[in-house]
Design a protein around this motif. Structure first.
Motif, short mmCIF file in Angstrom:
data_model
loop_
_atom_site.label_atom_id
_atom_site.label_comp_id
_atom_site.label_asym_id
_atom_site.label_seq_id
_atom_site.Cartn_x
_atom_site.Cartn_y
_atom_site.Cartn_z
N UNK A 1 -52.29 51.50 -41.44
CA UNK A 1 -51.49 52.02 -42.56
C UNK A 1 -51.67 53.52 -42.78
N UNK A 2 -52.24 54.21 -41.77
CA UNK A 2 -52.56 55.63 -41.95
C UNK A 2 -51.35 56.44 -42.42
N UNK A 3 -50.18 56.23 -41.79
CA UNK A 3 -49.01 57.05 -42.08
C UNK A 3 -48.40 56.77 -43.45
N UNK A 4 -48.71 55.60 -44.02
CA UNK A 4 -48.14 55.27 -45.33
C UNK A 4 -49.24 55.02 -46.36
N UNK A 5 -50.41 55.59 -46.10
CA UNK A 5 -51.54 55.44 -47.01
C UNK A 5 -51.18 56.05 -48.38
N UNK A 6 -51.50 55.34 -49.42
CA UNK A 6 -51.26 55.77 -50.80
C UNK A 6 -49.77 55.86 -51.16
N UNK A 7 -48.90 55.29 -50.33
CA UNK A 7 -47.47 55.26 -50.65
C UNK A 7 -47.17 53.96 -51.39
N UNK A 8 -46.60 54.08 -52.57
CA UNK A 8 -46.28 52.90 -53.37
C UNK A 8 -45.21 52.06 -52.69
N UNK A 9 -45.32 50.74 -52.83
CA UNK A 9 -44.34 49.80 -52.25
C UNK A 9 -44.17 50.03 -50.74
N UNK A 10 -45.29 50.16 -50.04
CA UNK A 10 -45.22 50.40 -48.59
C UNK A 10 -45.73 49.18 -47.83
N UNK A 11 -45.13 48.96 -46.63
CA UNK A 11 -45.43 47.78 -45.84
C UNK A 11 -45.44 48.12 -44.36
N UNK A 12 -46.16 47.32 -43.60
CA UNK A 12 -46.14 47.39 -42.15
C UNK A 12 -45.33 46.21 -41.63
N UNK A 13 -44.31 46.47 -40.82
CA UNK A 13 -43.55 45.41 -40.16
C UNK A 13 -44.01 45.38 -38.71
N UNK A 14 -44.78 44.35 -38.34
CA UNK A 14 -45.53 44.36 -37.09
C UNK A 14 -45.05 43.33 -36.08
N UNK A 15 -44.89 43.78 -34.86
CA UNK A 15 -44.51 42.91 -33.75
C UNK A 15 -45.76 42.22 -33.19
N UNK A 16 -45.55 41.21 -32.33
CA UNK A 16 -46.66 40.48 -31.69
C UNK A 16 -47.60 39.87 -32.72
N UNK A 17 -47.03 39.42 -33.80
CA UNK A 17 -47.82 38.87 -34.90
C UNK A 17 -47.04 37.71 -35.52
N UNK A 18 -47.62 36.52 -35.54
CA UNK A 18 -46.92 35.34 -36.05
C UNK A 18 -47.03 35.23 -37.57
N UNK A 19 -48.22 35.38 -38.09
CA UNK A 19 -48.47 35.18 -39.52
C UNK A 19 -48.65 36.53 -40.23
N UNK A 20 -48.13 36.61 -41.45
CA UNK A 20 -48.29 37.81 -42.24
C UNK A 20 -49.37 37.65 -43.28
N UNK A 21 -49.88 38.77 -43.76
CA UNK A 21 -50.85 38.74 -44.84
C UNK A 21 -50.80 40.07 -45.58
N UNK A 22 -50.74 40.00 -46.90
CA UNK A 22 -50.68 41.22 -47.70
C UNK A 22 -49.45 42.04 -47.38
N UNK A 23 -49.70 43.31 -47.07
CA UNK A 23 -48.56 44.19 -46.76
C UNK A 23 -48.27 44.24 -45.27
N UNK A 24 -48.92 43.37 -44.48
CA UNK A 24 -48.63 43.26 -43.04
C UNK A 24 -47.67 42.10 -42.83
N UNK A 25 -46.44 42.43 -42.46
CA UNK A 25 -45.38 41.44 -42.35
C UNK A 25 -44.95 41.29 -40.89
#
Length: 400
Positions: free
Chosen positions: A367-391
């Motif tokens: 999350x380095x590039x969006x650190x401290x950004x309100x309402x920010x999320x990571x949309x991640x490939x090669x990942x089946x399950x999400x958790x928190x702001x990692x989708x």
């Protein structure tokens, strides 16, 4: 008329389709004049024929024609509507109306002259239905048929039936939603997602061998340029060649951050001409343009980034497209197709609905590039399950 009814009968005799696109249940079929726009190959003709069968099954008199039919060599669309109306016809379905030269004038005359006749037509995405020769703004309703979502791909290709997921649910309940969906899908979702990114955006690819798909997608692009834009914008062979050259430049480095002056100089064109070409390619659903702001965008404002409209185009034009570009192209495509507003974010890759910041990447992206950004999320490939702001990235393919 007998000729057209015979043509329709032959079409329906050989037409079998029990699978319906997302738009079918929401078609505004009670409107007197409805236009359905969309990229070639997304299923507009199938949609019309499915609705025609429903009309006929209900005992209504419906007629399907294509604007390319030889009937229109010496008859007008208005004359056809008048004749069909005199036969007691209630619904007229016209395919590829952009191939008919005086479409807006005749549509206005039909609407005003035959109040009990409903008319549904399809057109190229490149056609501006409100800027024809005649003013249709108070008469016409329009809907857009996009390419397959990942959800629709799972249904059509793998008989996995899922309901659309709300965007807000995805970002607020990503763990429970991804867990529930994985159980419903019943097999590893990531290989299916990879298949979709390469060749799952168009319904027709289901029946093609894998090696034929890139060639067919290139044919779609060429047909849009050589046929649709030529008919709609009056492009000649020289214009088409220039536009193909422009696409070649863009394909080399998408997401493309355009320097319009350099492109214009390289192609021996004016800056405004280059901007017009790029805008027409967006209208035709070949490109997706990303702007720094979404309100008050000038028609010829320079986009911040240029993407292809869908990931399948990337795989047809490049042997090994950048996986980062593929991911971003997918995210932007599915969000916009589902009605979300997507623009450039000052931090991160995308700003959605002017509120939510998204950074796109692989499973190890932090999350380095969006650190401290309100309402920010990571949309991640090669990942089946999400958790928190990692989708998981694939979840955004279930929005429509």
């Amino acid at each position: 008329m007998e000729e057209l009814l015979k043509y329709q009968g032959n079409l329906l005799k050989n037409f079998q389709s029990s699978w319906y696109r997302y738009l079918y249940k929401d078609l505004l079929v009670k409107e007197r004049l409805l236009g359905i726009k969309g990229l070639r190959g997304v299923g507009k003709t199938t949609l019309l024929l499915q609705h025609l069968k429903e009309i006929l099954d209900q005992g209504e008199k419906g007629l399907y024609v294509t604007a390319e039919h030889p009937y229109f060599y010496n008859q007008t669309l208005f004359e056809l509507a008048s004749l069909w109306y005199s036969y007691g016809g209630k619904v007229l379905l016209v395919d590829e109306i952009h191939k008919y030269p005086d479409w807006s004038r005749d549509l206005k005359l039909i609407y005003d002259g035959f109040p009990e006749l409903r008319m549904i037509f399809t057109s190229s995405s490149a056609l501006d239905l409100y800027r024809g020769e005649a003013d249709l703004s108070r008469r016409l309703e329009t809907q857009i048929l996009h390419g397959l979502s990942f959800r629709e791909y799972l249904s059509l290709y793998h008989q996995i039936s899922l309901e659309p997921i709300d965007f807000q649910d995805i970002i607020e309940n990503t763990l429970s939603i991804s867990d529930g969906l994985i159980k419903k899908i019943g097999e590893p979702v990531l290989p299916l997602f990879k298949e979709y990114l390469q060749a799952g955006y168009f319904p027709f690819t289901k029946d093609l061998k894998a090696e034929r798909i890139p060639q067919r997608l290139i044919q779609i692009i060429n047909t849009v340029l050589e046929s649709d834009l030529s008919a709609i914008q009056g492009y000649n062979a020289s214009n088409v060649i220039k536009i193909k050259q422009l696409l070649g430049v863009i394909a080399e480095s998408v997401p493309f951050e355009p320097n319009i002056s350099k492109i214009a100089e390289k192609m021996h064109l004016g800056r405004q001409t280059v901007n017009i070409y790029i805008k027409h390619l967006e209208d035709a659903k070949i490109l997706n343009l990303l702007y720094e702001q979404v309100r008050g965008i000038s028609q010829l404002q320079k986009p911040g980034k240029i993407y292809f409209e869908n990931p399948n185009f990337l795989f047809s034009l490049q042997v090994n497209p950048s996986i980062g570009t593929v991911r971003e192209t997918f995210f932007m495509n599915q969000l916009r197709n589902s009605g979300r507003i997507v623009s450039i974010s000052k931090k991160g890759d995308f700003l959605v609905d002017e509120k939510y910041t998204f950074e796109i990447g692989g499973r190890n992206k932090n999350k380095t590039q969006i650190k401290n950004v309100e309402n920010s999320f990571l949309a991640l490939d090669d990942m089946e399950y999400g958790i928190g702001n990692k989708i998981p990235l694939w979840l955004f393919g279930l929005l429509y």
